[in-house]
Design a protein around this motif. Structure first.
Motif, mmCIF file in Angstrom:
data_model
loop_
_atom_site.group_PDB
_atom_site.id
_atom_site.type_symbol
_atom_site.label_atom_id
_atom_site.label_comp_id
_atom_site.label_asym_id
_atom_site.label_seq_id
_atom_site.Cartn_x
_atom_site.Cartn_y
_atom_site.Cartn_z
ATOM 1 N N TRP A 206 0.831 -1.198 0.000
ATOM 2 C CA TRP A 206 0.000 0.000 0.000
ATOM 3 C C TRP A 206 0.869 1.252 0.000
ATOM 4 C CZ3 TRP A 206 -5.478 -0.067 0.544
ATOM 5 C CH2 TRP A 206 -6.024 -1.360 0.645
ATOM 6 N N LYS B 244 2.552 7.779 6.556
ATOM 7 C CA LYS B 244 2.121 8.020 7.931
ATOM 8 C C LYS B 244 3.234 8.703 8.711
ATOM 9 C CE LYS B 244 -0.888 3.926 8.115
ATOM 10 N NZ LYS B 244 -1.131 2.622 8.787
ATOM 11 N N LYS C 167 -4.162 13.268 3.428
ATOM 12 C CA LYS C 167 -4.663 11.904 3.635
ATOM 13 C C LYS C 167 -6.118 11.782 3.178
ATOM 14 C CE LYS C 167 -3.146 8.823 5.743
ATOM 15 N NZ LYS C 167 -2.487 7.546 5.318
ATOM 16 N N GLU C 168 -6.887 12.841 3.361
ATOM 17 C CA GLU C 168 -8.276 12.816 2.895
ATOM 18 C C GLU C 168 -8.339 12.824 1.370
ATOM 19 O OE1 GLU C 168 -10.433 15.982 4.652
ATOM 20 O OE2 GLU C 168 -10.250 15.228 6.700
ATOM 21 N N LYS C 169 -7.444 13.594 0.760
ATOM 22 C CA LYS C 169 -7.428 13.699 -0.701
ATOM 23 C C LYS C 169 -6.829 12.458 -1.338
ATOM 24 C CE LYS C 169 -5.926 16.824 -4.401
ATOM 25 N NZ LYS C 169 -5.186 18.073 -4.723
ATOM 26 N N ASP D 35 0.706 4.495 1.634
ATOM 27 C CA ASP D 35 -0.047 5.016 2.777
ATOM 28 C C ASP D 35 0.906 5.773 3.706
ATOM 29 O OD1 ASP D 35 -2.012 5.526 4.637
ATOM 30 O OD2 ASP D 35 -1.959 3.520 5.536
ATOM 31 N N LYS E 84 -3.167 15.865 7.278
ATOM 32 C CA LYS E 84 -4.491 15.245 7.376
ATOM 33 C C LYS E 84 -5.324 15.536 6.123
ATOM 34 C CE LYS E 84 -4.628 15.478 12.440
ATOM 35 N NZ LYS E 84 -5.272 16.123 13.614
ATOM 36 N N PRO F 29 -6.307 8.840 -0.144
ATOM 37 C CA PRO F 29 -6.429 7.728 0.808
ATOM 38 C C PRO F 29 -5.466 6.600 0.446
ATOM 39 C CG PRO F 29 -8.253 7.726 -0.745
ATOM 40 C CD PRO F 29 -7.480 8.987 -1.006
ATOM 41 N N PRO F 30 -5.293 5.613 1.341
ATOM 42 C CA PRO F 30 -4.375 4.494 1.061
ATOM 43 C C PRO F 30 -4.650 3.848 -0.301
ATOM 44 C CG PRO F 30 -5.105 4.415 3.331
ATOM 45 C CD PRO F 30 -5.905 5.496 2.673
#
Length: 229
Positions: A186, A190, A202-204, A188, A199, A206-207
């Motif tokens: 993935w 972090k 991360k919303e725009k 992703d 944040k 996603p994994p």
């Protein structure tokens, strides 16, 4: 109406090719596009300007890399490019010493670049673990069996293994051509105590799931005998 497989031979081809690439990543949406080719502008020409930067960067990378071979799938009636693929041919292991960190310099300095750089490192990570033998590496750009043909024939000609970093929709196609699933991974990024900007990223974005796939030399696999990478 049929399709023709042709090598990319001119800079002009890259304009239409990258337009096709963006469409493929946007429909259906794949967040990797925002990591590798982000739309950073907010004005009416933001998308066009970002696409131009992405095109020029990929073209420069291609010209500076002797292992890179780009192909296009062309509609035989209209001449329109309907898909493309990049094959990298390595007679010797290019990752014997692991993978270098990839700095996403196409992002401005800040959280966005940090996020994208981490995502690029995650995307390339399986190469260092799995590509431990001479191979042909293929990055899909969505033109199906026609675009697989050249790379598979070249791999068989050189008696090399073949590897693909596959987006989820492409797995059935590659499986039908003898590629085997090796590792799901993935993208992703972090961090501890993420900022508000992180944040929002991360919303725009996603994994993003990927499958590392492998086709053995000559496409020959014997259960219990052929050793996966």
């Amino acid at each position: 109406m049929g399709l023709l497989l042709q090598p990319i031979t001119s800079d002009d081809d890259f304009k239409e090719l990258i337009e096709c690439e963006w469409t493929a990543y946007e429909t259906p949406y794949n967040g990797f596009k925002e990591i590798y080719c982000p739309t950073l502008g907010t004005g009416p020409n933001g998308r066009e300007e970002s696409m131009k930067e992405c095109r020029e960067r990929q073209l420069a990378d291609h010209k500076s890399d002797s292992t890179s071979h780009w192909f296009k799938a062309v509609d035989s009636d209209s001449g329109q490019i309907v898909g493309g693929a990049q094959w990298n041919v390595y007679p010797e292991n290019p990752y014997a010493n692991g993978i270098d960190h990839i700095e996403a310099t196409w992002w401005p300095e800040g959280e966005g670049r940090r996020f994208a750089s981490m995502g690029m490192d995650q995307w390339f990570g399986p190469r260092g673990k799995r590509m431990n033998k001479p191979h042909v590496s293929h990055r899909r750009r969505g033109a199906g069996s026609l675009l697989l043909k050249w790379g598979m024939q070249k791999a068989d000609e050189l008696d090399l293994d073949t590897f693909i970093e596959a987006a989820q929709p492409g797995i059935p196609l590659y499986s039908s051509h003898g590629f085997r699933e090796v590792e799901e991974y993935w993208i992703d990024p972090k961090v501890e105590n993420p900022s508000d900007e992180w944040k929002q990223l991360k919303e725009k974005i996603p994994p993003i799931p990927w499958m590392f796939m492998w086709r053995p030399k000559q496409g020959r696999y014997e259960e219990g005998k052929t050793v996966p990478p």
